[in-house]
Design a protein around this motif. Structure first.
Motif, PDB file in Angstrom:
ATOM      1  N   ALA A   1      -2.794-128.931 -81.048  1.00 48.10           N
ATOM      2  CA  ALA A   1      -3.274-128.326 -79.799  1.00 48.10           C
ATOM      3  C   ALA A   1      -3.095-126.811 -79.780  1.00 48.10           C
ATOM      4  N   VAL A  18      -5.705-126.625 -75.009  1.00 46.08           N
ATOM      5  CA  VAL A  18      -5.245-125.978 -76.227  1.00 46.08           C
ATOM      6  C   VAL A  18      -4.616-124.643 -75.847  1.00 46.08           C
ATOM      7  N   SER A  57      -7.422-125.476 -85.415  1.00 48.16           N
ATOM      8  CA  SER A  57      -6.333-126.318 -84.944  1.00 48.16           C
ATOM      9  C   SER A  57      -5.116-126.071 -85.816  1.00 48.16           C
ATOM     10  N   TYR A  67      -8.310-132.273 -77.897  1.00 45.74           N
ATOM     11  CA  TYR A  67      -7.185-132.019 -76.998  1.00 45.74           C
ATOM     12  C   TYR A  67      -7.705-131.535 -75.652  1.00 45.74           C
ATOM     13  N   GLU A  98       1.587-131.087 -79.283  1.00 48.56           N
ATOM     14  CA  GLU A  98       1.271-131.362 -80.681  1.00 48.56           C
ATOM     15  C   GLU A  98       0.795-130.081 -81.352  1.00 48.56           C
TER      16      GLU A  98
END
Length: 172
Positions: A52, A131, A71, A128, A49
């Motif tokens: 992340a 990352v 993010s 998350y 995603e």
């Protein structure tokens, strides 16, 4: 992702790897065939995603460099963040980024800089389990966690936009 023809060494990446080792972290730098200078391109390459991806954005606050690890799902609200930090925030120009980090835009890592930078780490990254951050070059990333990112940078966890304080876990 990691092609045979891709350059496997670069001074900025070596500084990032050294900084990670010095902090007790095994550097697991991943090289890409093509540059991944945006959160969207890095997320697509990694199959994760966009949230992340830990974007390294350099600003100035009252003229001093400020690293914001945000993010990939967020945009930094400079007025909001400046209010939280008690100063005026502006985006740094490429020369300031290079001077402050030793790295170029598109590959700025959270570590490996000539001197420690004041850092804010977006609390949305805590949503998350893993990352990904740039590793000093636009063709590189490395995996980490929110807690490790805070520790590595000596950064302060914080919201980078007003909505991030609400329900960051619902953002993708």
């Amino acid at each position: 992702m990691s092609g045979e023809g891709t350059e496997r060494t670069h001074p900025a990446v070596e500084r990032v790897e050294s900084a990670l080792l010095a902090a007790g972290v095994e550097p697991r730098v991943r090289w890409f065939e093509a540059a991944t200078p945006t959160a969207v391109s890095a997320a697509a390459e990694l199959g994760v995603e966009v949230g992340a991806i830990a974007n390294s954005l350099v600003f100035t606050i009252d003229g001093e460099p400020l690293l914001v690890m945000t993010s990939g799902a967020h945009r930094v609200d400079t007025a909001y963040l400046g209010e939280q930090l008690g100063g005026r925030i502006r985006r740094a120009d490429p020369e300031t980024v290079k001077s402050a980090t030793g790295q170029t835009i598109g590959g700025v890592a959270p570590v490996g800089h000539p001197a420690p930078l004041r850092t804010v780490v977006d609390v949305a990254l805590a949503g998350y389990p893993e990352v990904w951050a740039a590793a000093g070059h636009p063709h590189t990333v490395f995996p980490t966690t929110f807690a490790e990112l805070v520790r590595l940078t000596g950064g302060a966890p914080g919201a980078v936009e007003p909505s991030a304080t609400d329900a960051s876990a619902t953002e993708a």
